[in-house]
Design an enzyme around this catalytic site. Sequence first.
Site, PDB file in Angstrom:
ATOM      1  CE  LYS A   1      -8.514   3.443  -1.499  1.00 58.65           C
ATOM      2  NZ  LYS A   1      -8.885   2.057  -1.145  1.00 58.65           N
TER       3      LYS A   1
ATOM      4  NE  ARG B   1      -3.533   1.727   2.350  1.00 58.84           N
ATOM      5  CZ  ARG B   1      -3.590   1.620   1.033  1.00 58.84           C
ATOM      6  NH1 ARG B   1      -3.280   2.613   0.262  1.00 58.84           N
ATOM      7  NH2 ARG B   1      -3.989   0.491   0.492  1.00 58.84           N
TER       8      ARG B   1
ATOM      9  NE  ARG C   1      -8.012  -4.457  -7.768  1.00 59.28           N
ATOM     10  CZ  ARG C   1      -7.997  -3.366  -7.006  1.00 59.28           C
ATOM     11  NH1 ARG C   1      -9.003  -2.529  -7.024  1.00 59.28           N
ATOM     12  NH2 ARG C   1      -6.991  -3.133  -6.204  1.00 59.28           N
TER      13      ARG C   1
ATOM     14  NE  ARG D   1      -2.436  -4.761  -6.351  1.00 60.60           N
ATOM     15  CZ  ARG D   1      -2.998  -3.725  -5.737  1.00 60.60           C
ATOM     16  NH1 ARG D   1      -3.636  -2.803  -6.436  1.00 60.60           N
ATOM     17  NH2 ARG D   1      -2.929  -3.605  -4.432  1.00 60.60           N
TER      18      ARG D   1
ATOM     19  NE  ARG E   1      -4.317  -4.851  -0.009  1.00 55.66           N
ATOM     20  CZ  ARG E   1      -4.717  -4.797  -1.283  1.00 55.66           C
ATOM     21  NH1 ARG E   1      -4.825  -5.906  -1.993  1.00 55.66           N
ATOM     22  NH2 ARG E   1      -5.001  -3.649  -1.837  1.00 55.66           N
TER      23      ARG E   1
HETATM   24  P1  AMP Z   1      -3.106  -0.031  -2.811  1.00 53.49           P
HETATM   25  O1  AMP Z   1      -2.764  -0.264  -4.225  1.00 53.49           O
HETATM   26  O2  AMP Z   1      -3.483   1.405  -2.520  1.00 53.49           O
HETATM   27  O3  AMP Z   1      -4.145  -0.997  -2.286  1.00 53.49           O
HETATM   28  O4  AMP Z   1      -1.780  -0.303  -1.950  1.00 53.49           O
HETATM   29  C1  AMP Z   1      -1.134  -1.547  -1.972  1.00 53.49           C
HETATM   30  C2  AMP Z   1      -0.156  -1.625  -0.807  1.00 53.49           C
HETATM   31  O5  AMP Z   1       0.817  -0.566  -0.911  1.00 53.49           O
HETATM   32  C3  AMP Z   1      -0.775  -1.431   0.561  1.00 53.49           C
HETATM   33  O6  AMP Z   1      -1.317  -2.657   1.068  1.00 53.49           O
HETATM   34  C4  AMP Z   1       0.433  -0.938   1.364  1.00 53.49           C
HETATM   35  O7  AMP Z   1       1.317  -2.002   1.682  1.00 53.49           O
HETATM   36  C5  AMP Z   1       1.155  -0.052   0.377  1.00 53.49           C
HETATM   37  N1  AMP Z   1       0.658   1.358   0.449  1.00 53.49           N
HETATM   38  C6  AMP Z   1      -0.009   2.053  -0.525  1.00 53.49           C
HETATM   39  N2  AMP Z   1      -0.321   3.294  -0.109  1.00 53.49           N
HETATM   40  C7  AMP Z   1       0.136   3.391   1.165  1.00 53.49           C
HETATM   41  C8  AMP Z   1       0.083   4.410   2.159  1.00 53.49           C
HETATM   42  N3  AMP Z   1      -0.516   5.590   1.941  1.00 53.49           N
HETATM   43  N4  AMP Z   1       0.670   4.157   3.363  1.00 53.49           N
HETATM   44  C9  AMP Z   1       1.294   2.982   3.611  1.00 53.49           C
HETATM   45  N5  AMP Z   1       1.350   1.965   2.732  1.00 53.49           N
HETATM   46  C10 AMP Z   1       0.782   2.143   1.517  1.00 53.49           C
END
Ligand code: AMP
Length: 217
Positions: free
Chosen positions: A13, A88, A127, A162, A173
């Site tokens: 994404k 999400r 990554r 990360r 996740r």
């Molecule tokens: P991402 O970079 O989108 O994979 O997000 C990394 C982490 O941020 C996720 O595993 C969640 O802990 C938190 N996070 C990001 N976006 C959301 C969302 N829309 N709702 C809840 N937690 C989020």
Amino acid sequence: MNFILLGAPGAGKGTLAQRLVSVFGLVQISTGDILRKEISAGTDLGKKAKSYMDSGALVPDEVILGIVENRIKEKDCEKGFIMDGFPRTIIQAEGFDSMLERNGLSIDAIVELSISDDEVVRRLTSRRTCSNTSCQAIYNVISSPPEKNGICDKCGSPLIQRSDENEETVRNRLVTYYDKTSPLVRFYSGSSRYLKIDASGTIDSIFSDVVSKTGLK
Ligand code: AMP
């Protein structure tokens, strides 16, 4: 054009969003990036979010909805935005629908990037992300390494892995994804604006698929 990108972590994404930003001038709204910026700035929001993020859990819906509503009201979003990693949960999706209506906005395409779990683990654990929070370029040590090992091609900052991209957290996740986020596929899939894309290929093939199927110009 306003987009929602759906798909498991690691489906691509963020990479697709970055490509849409650079080619079409759209704005990427990544709730994960916003939260990581808050963490590096040491804000109260960042401190609250970090414990959820490090365990692979989701940050509470009301926190995320507040962040997104502030962001979509900013002027640059008039060019069109790409929601990357939001919504999400069903609660976020319902909250987003009312938010869009309140703000006179709508979504033109909901794109699901579909990918297997094994590919997610392979991609995410290899990554690397630029440590410069205003760059955030994404690399992969196997499929798209930087020119100089460990250094961002775009801004010269060190690349990092990360803290939530080790195998254990990635598996958590994925569990969170199937539990909380995959029901969104059903929530949106009845819509004529819904598009499912095979995300196992290269970013070039994913990008051209999205462009041709959405008619983006
Ligand atoms: P991402 O970079 O989108 O994979 O997000 C990394 C982490 O941020 C996720 O595993 C969640 O802990 C938190 N996070 C990001 N976006 C959301 C969302 N829309 N709702 C809840 N937690 C989020």
